[in-house]
Scaffold this motif. Sequence first.
Motif, mmCIF file in Angstrom:
data_model
loop_
_atom_site.group_PDB
_atom_site.id
_atom_site.type_symbol
_atom_site.label_atom_id
_atom_site.label_comp_id
_atom_site.label_asym_id
_atom_site.label_seq_id
_atom_site.Cartn_x
_atom_site.Cartn_y
_atom_site.Cartn_z
ATOM 1 N N MET A 184 0.816 -1.193 0.000
ATOM 2 C CA MET A 184 0.000 0.000 0.000
ATOM 3 C C MET A 184 0.865 1.264 0.000
ATOM 4 N N PHE A 185 1.982 1.221 0.737
ATOM 5 C CA PHE A 185 2.854 2.390 0.756
ATOM 6 C C PHE A 185 3.370 2.697 -0.650
ATOM 7 N N GLU A 186 3.764 1.653 -1.372
ATOM 8 C CA GLU A 186 4.298 1.850 -2.719
ATOM 9 C C GLU A 186 3.276 2.548 -3.616
ATOM 10 N N THR A 187 2.034 2.100 -3.560
ATOM 11 C CA THR A 187 0.977 2.715 -4.367
ATOM 12 C C THR A 187 0.748 4.157 -3.944
ATOM 13 N N MET A 188 0.728 4.412 -2.641
ATOM 14 C CA MET A 188 0.524 5.769 -2.132
ATOM 15 C C MET A 188 1.634 6.693 -2.615
ATOM 16 N N TYR A 189 2.889 6.246 -2.521
ATOM 17 C CA TYR A 189 4.012 7.076 -2.951
ATOM 18 C C TYR A 189 3.988 7.316 -4.455
ATOM 19 N N GLU A 190 3.677 6.261 -5.218
ATOM 20 C CA GLU A 190 3.633 6.382 -6.670
ATOM 21 C C GLU A 190 2.554 7.375 -7.106
ATOM 22 N N ALA A 191 1.450 7.425 -6.358
ATOM 23 C CA ALA A 191 0.350 8.335 -6.671
ATOM 24 C C ALA A 191 0.561 9.714 -6.045
ATOM 25 N N GLU A 192 1.670 9.879 -5.321
ATOM 26 C CA GLU A 192 2.009 11.129 -4.649
ATOM 27 C C GLU A 192 0.934 11.553 -3.650
ATOM 28 N N GLY A 193 0.410 10.564 -2.919
ATOM 29 C CA GLY A 193 -0.581 10.842 -1.889
ATOM 30 C C GLY A 193 0.040 10.867 -0.515
ATOM 31 N N VAL A 194 -0.757 11.281 0.489
ATOM 32 C CA VAL A 194 -0.286 11.286 1.869
ATOM 33 C C VAL A 194 -0.989 10.216 2.698
ATOM 34 N N GLY A 195 -1.980 9.557 2.109
ATOM 35 C CA GLY A 195 -2.689 8.489 2.791
ATOM 36 C C GLY A 195 -3.382 7.605 1.770
ATOM 37 N N LEU A 196 -3.703 6.392 2.203
ATOM 38 C CA LEU A 196 -4.361 5.448 1.305
ATOM 39 C C LEU A 196 -5.118 4.428 2.138
ATOM 40 N N ALA A 197 -6.359 4.150 1.743
ATOM 41 C CA ALA A 197 -7.176 3.136 2.407
ATOM 42 C C ALA A 197 -7.135 1.842 1.608
ATOM 43 N N ALA A 198 -7.251 0.740 2.307
ATOM 44 C CA ALA A 198 -7.153 -0.587 1.686
ATOM 45 C C ALA A 198 -8.108 -0.748 0.507
ATOM 46 N N GLN A 199 -9.326 -0.235 0.615
ATOM 47 C CA GLN A 199 -10.312 -0.381 -0.453
ATOM 48 C C GLN A 199 -9.865 0.266 -1.762
ATOM 49 N N GLN A 200 -9.027 1.261 -1.680
ATOM 50 C CA GLN A 200 -8.581 1.961 -2.885
ATOM 51 C C GLN A 200 -7.657 1.102 -3.746
ATOM 52 N N VAL A 201 -7.120 0.052 -3.184
ATOM 53 C CA VAL A 201 -6.253 -0.847 -3.954
ATOM 54 C C VAL A 201 -6.818 -2.264 -3.989
ATOM 55 N N GLY A 202 -8.124 -2.379 -3.701
ATOM 56 C CA GLY A 202 -8.797 -3.658 -3.855
ATOM 57 C C GLY A 202 -8.766 -4.586 -2.662
ATOM 58 N N TYR A 203 -8.275 -4.140 -1.504
ATOM 59 C CA TYR A 203 -8.297 -4.967 -0.295
ATOM 60 C C TYR A 203 -9.547 -4.643 0.507
ATOM 61 N N THR A 204 -10.057 -5.614 1.235
ATOM 62 C CA THR A 204 -11.281 -5.388 1.998
ATOM 63 C C THR A 204 -11.038 -5.132 3.481
ATOM 64 N N GLY A 205 -9.804 -5.215 3.927
ATOM 65 C CA GLY A 205 -9.502 -5.003 5.344
ATOM 66 C C GLY A 205 -9.682 -3.557 5.765
ATOM 67 N N ARG A 206 -9.830 -3.347 7.067
ATOM 68 C CA ARG A 206 -9.946 -1.984 7.607
ATOM 69 C C ARG A 206 -8.549 -1.489 7.961
ATOM 70 N N GLU A 207 -7.810 -1.139 6.937
ATOM 71 C CA GLU A 207 -6.423 -0.717 7.107
ATOM 72 C C GLU A 207 -6.171 0.518 6.260
ATOM 73 N N THR A 208 -5.413 1.426 6.817
ATOM 74 C CA THR A 208 -5.004 2.603 6.071
ATOM 75 C C THR A 208 -3.538 2.877 6.364
ATOM 76 N N VAL A 209 -2.867 3.450 5.413
ATOM 77 C CA VAL A 209 -1.484 3.878 5.616
ATOM 78 C C VAL A 209 -1.448 5.384 5.457
ATOM 79 N N TRP A 210 -0.452 5.980 6.062
ATOM 80 C CA TRP A 210 -0.362 7.433 6.090
ATOM 81 C C TRP A 210 1.093 7.822 6.204
ATOM 82 N N GLU A 211 1.468 8.866 5.509
ATOM 83 C CA GLU A 211 2.836 9.378 5.556
ATOM 84 C C GLU A 211 2.904 10.430 6.647
ATOM 85 N N GLY A 212 3.384 10.028 7.808
ATOM 86 C CA GLY A 212 3.463 10.938 8.945
ATOM 87 C C GLY A 212 4.652 11.873 8.858
ATOM 88 N N SER A 213 4.664 12.879 9.731
ATOM 89 C CA SER A 213 5.757 13.845 9.731
ATOM 90 C C SER A 213 7.049 13.226 10.243
#
Length: 143
Positions: A1-30
């Motif tokens: 998920m981190f790889e997809t978030m970085y490639e899309a130049e985002g600061v956060g990404l939820a599992a559903q956005q990449v086809g996973y059904t889990g309740r998981e999110t990643v975030w680029e913290g300070s």
Amino acid sequence: MFETMYEAEGVGLAAQQVGYTGRETVWEGSVRPAVFINPEILWTEGEYIGEEGCLALPEDSENAECVTRRGIRCRVCALDGNGRVFEMDLDGIAAKALQHEIDHLNGVLILEHFNAIKRNLLRGQLRKLQREGKKQAPGMTYV
């Protein structure tokens, strides 16, 4: 998920956005990137009103940003990547981004923050782009 978030130049990404059904999110913290599993917002404080976009919307959608209302500060409780419970206080863009990602986990899309006219226009654009086989960011799926 981190790889997809970085490639899309985002600061956060939820599992559903990449086809996973889990309740998981990643975030680029300070300080460091973070994983939030089963996150829950315990409280929010203040009110931020401003423009917000979403990696789930195609780059070539017209007017793909909307004005949202979010807490300026929030506290979240979640499991980390090792299954340990933690709480974290966030403010500013970090609070806004995490609240946005938790919306995804709860089935709330940014489209729901748009006014009805703009939402219907954007839905039509999304359907057209989907028929054409276009994607908005590497690894992302239309919602």
